[in-house]
Design an enzyme around this catalytic site. Structure first.
Site, PDB file in Angstrom:
ATOM      1  N   VAL A  18       0.834  -1.209   0.000  1.00 55.92           N
ATOM      2  CA  VAL A  18       0.000   0.000   0.000  1.00 55.92           C
ATOM      3  C   VAL A  18       0.865   1.253   0.000  1.00 55.92           C
ATOM      4  O   VAL A  18       0.610   2.193  -0.757  1.00 55.92           O
ATOM      5  CB  VAL A  18      -0.951  -0.009   1.214  1.00 55.92           C
ATOM      6  N   ARG A  49      11.527  -1.285   7.555  1.00 53.71           N
ATOM      7  CA  ARG A  49      12.252  -2.099   8.536  1.00 53.71           C
ATOM      8  C   ARG A  49      13.639  -2.460   8.032  1.00 53.71           C
ATOM      9  O   ARG A  49      14.589  -2.516   8.802  1.00 53.71           O
ATOM     10  CB  ARG A  49      11.459  -3.370   8.843  1.00 53.71           C
ATOM     11  N   LYS A 106      -7.107  -0.789  10.772  1.00 53.59           N
ATOM     12  CA  LYS A 106      -8.390  -1.040  11.436  1.00 53.59           C
ATOM     13  C   LYS A 106      -8.227  -1.658  12.820  1.00 53.59           C
ATOM     14  O   LYS A 106      -9.007  -1.379  13.728  1.00 53.59           O
ATOM     15  CB  LYS A 106      -9.296  -1.908  10.577  1.00 53.59           C
ATOM     16  N   VAL A 130     -11.392   0.715   6.358  1.00 55.92           N
ATOM     17  CA  VAL A 130     -12.561  -0.137   6.147  1.00 55.92           C
ATOM     18  C   VAL A 130     -12.814  -0.284   4.648  1.00 55.92           C
ATOM     19  O   VAL A 130     -13.019   0.707   3.946  1.00 55.92           O
ATOM     20  CB  VAL A 130     -13.819   0.433   6.836  1.00 55.92           C
ATOM     21  N   GLY A 185      -2.805 -15.865  -2.498  1.00 51.90           N
ATOM     22  CA  GLY A 185      -2.378 -14.710  -1.722  1.00 51.90           C
ATOM     23  C   GLY A 185      -3.505 -13.919  -1.092  1.00 51.90           C
ATOM     24  O   GLY A 185      -3.285 -12.844  -0.542  1.00 51.90           O
ATOM     25  N   LYS A 203     -13.585  -3.618  11.567  1.00 54.03           N
ATOM     26  CA  LYS A 203     -14.171  -2.673  10.621  1.00 54.03           C
ATOM     27  C   LYS A 203     -15.592  -2.272  11.030  1.00 54.03           C
ATOM     28  O   LYS A 203     -15.972  -1.101  10.911  1.00 54.03           O
ATOM     29  CB  LYS A 203     -14.165  -3.283   9.216  1.00 54.03           C
ATOM     30  N   GLY A 300      -5.952  -4.533  -1.492  1.00 54.59           N
ATOM     31  CA  GLY A 300      -5.067  -4.353  -2.636  1.00 54.59           C
ATOM     32  C   GLY A 300      -4.365  -3.011  -2.579  1.00 54.59           C
ATOM     33  O   GLY A 300      -4.851  -2.058  -1.963  1.00 54.59           O
TER      34      GLY A 300
END
Length: 448
Positions: A18, A49, A106, A130, A185, A203, A300
């Protein structure tokens, strides 16, 4: 295009699927977004990270979150790292530094939304928390703000919806459908958050906070997952004009709000019944609008990033007008709670029940007596004999239900008239106590 009046500098914590999509869309559509907001949104730094991991991302990266949180030139912190408590600490620090905060998290909001709302003096955006790319948060906060919300019903988890879709359309059992979801996935190696209903519960609580001001934690509401749904349940649903979906449900009853997440039989003619695969949808019933349904991709990179950027655009527009970060009208939670939560045991519904019992005289009478004792009346009843195994059968060839090899037993499938959660749970305890009942009965609630 002339130079914009302002620049809005952001830092992104978490440059995964994302986060990378957010950077890509902001760069690709920079001129369009700037024209629409009057402010150029610039990603100043990303936090990861592992700095050694190869990334296509072109922004400066660091593995030190403080380089975003304490950078005075950064106006907005975007948290896309996942988790619960660490993101909460990051959110508190960002707000304390006078920065706006945008999140897709969320789980963190399900537990800490009101603490953040109480301290926020700058905007908090959470559209992406959400249903990914569906603008359901803005719909509740703005589009439906003139309405008293009477009910919310949502397919809020794409993984569970994909599994139930494969079971219904291809005749697979739960284990087969889950494995395929993992192969594609759609499901994690540990899928419990999705299939046990808690992702959807997180949510639902966010939506209920906007609609009603409910401050509950997930553990306080009724939550059940889909792992016990079996092919015979799908067949029963089809035979009587239903399909099975994992729904998050909020309903207003006077001064109480009923909140629950569970597999649900819904009329196959309903709009939500047509939502298949990994897609999400939310039905909202307002006292003025009636029912409106919001449908789209629930996860996604690009759909979720679109929602993240919609919050950034809202902040940028306000920033352009006021020349400052205005406190949190965009947060949207009702902070003075007006409603209480309906206790779980008082929730009422129609129920489907699957019982595996000995196929012999007198068993059915005992089952119906327990239901009658709990004031549960039956509306629909089917009994299907379970054929005993042949003596030369191997264990894998023996007829089974619910994963148990059980010769000389019957599947009893029934639907009830409306009754309470307390009554149905007491009936289940009574049925389990019968020697002739082979396993704990399975229930699925029916939503008309």
């Amino acid at each position: 295009m002339g130079k914009p009046a302002r620049e809005l500098h952001i830092g992104i914590i978490g440059i995964g699927v994302v986060g990378s999509s957010v950077v890509e869309i902001l760069q690709k559509n920079r001129e369009l977004i700037t024209a629409r907001t009057g402010v150029e949104i610039i990603v100043k730094r990303g936090v990861v990270r592992d700095l050694n991991k190869a990334r296509a991302c072109t922004i400066p990266l660091t593995d030190n979150v403080d380089e975003v949180l304490y950078d005075e030139s950064i106006d907005v912190v975007v948290e896309l790292m996942g988790g619960r408590e660490l993101p909460y600490q990051i959110a508190k620090t960002a707000l304390a530094q006078g920065k706006a905060f945008v999140t897709a998290n969320k789980a963190m909001l399900a537990y800490h939304r009101y603490e953040l709302a109480s301290m926020a003096k700058t905007p908090i955006g959470f559209e992406a928390s959400v249903c990914g790319g569906i603008p359901i948060i803005n719909a509740l906060k703005v589009g439906l703000s003139a309405n008293e919300i009477l009910a919310i019903r949502g397919i809020l988890n794409g993984t569970s919806n994909y599994i139930l879709t494969k079971m219904a359309q291809d005749g697979w059992d739960f284990a087969q459908a889950l494995q395929q979801a993992q192969n594609l996935g759609y499901a994690e190696a540990n899928p419990s958050l999705d299939i046990d209903g808690y992702d959807a519960a997180h949510k639902l609580l966010i939506l209920a906070s906007i609609a009603y001001g409910i401050k509950a934690a997930p553990e306080e509401i009724l939550v059940e997952g889909i792992s016990e749904v079996a092919p015979e349940d799908i067949e029963f649903a089809k035979e009587f004009g239903y399909c099975i979906k994992l729904l998050g449900i909020a309903k207003k009853h006077g001064n109480e709000i009923e909140l629950r997440v569970h597999p649900t039989m819904i009329d196959e003619e309903k709009l939500l019944a047509d939502v298949d695969g990994v897609m999400n949808a939310v039905s909202v019933v307002g006292d003025c609008t009636g029912e409106s349904v919001y449908y789209g991709a629930g996860a996604g990179g690009n759909p979720t990033a679109s929602s993240v950027i919609s919050d950034l655009i809202a902040i940028a527009r306000s920033y352009h007008i006021s020349q400052s970060l205005q406190p949190s009208a965009m947060l949207g939670f009702i902070t003075e709670q007006q409603y209480s939560i309906t206790p779980k045991e008082q929730i009422k519904s129609k129920y489907y029940m699957r019982i595996l019992a000995d196929d012999k005289h007198g068993v059915l009478e005992k089952i119906t007596a327990i239901l009658s004792k709990n004031a549960i009346s039956i509306s629909t009843f089917l009994q299907k004999p379970q054929k005993p195994a042949h003596t030369d059968s191997t264990p894998s060839q023996i007829s089974s239900i619910g994963g148990l090899n059980q010769p000389e037993c019957a599947k009893i499938l029934l639907a009830t008239h409306e009754t309470s959660e307390l009554a149905i749970q007491n009936a289940i305890k009574g049925l389990q106590a019968l020697e002739s009942v082979r396993q704990r009965p399975v229930i699925i609630r029916i939503e008309e």
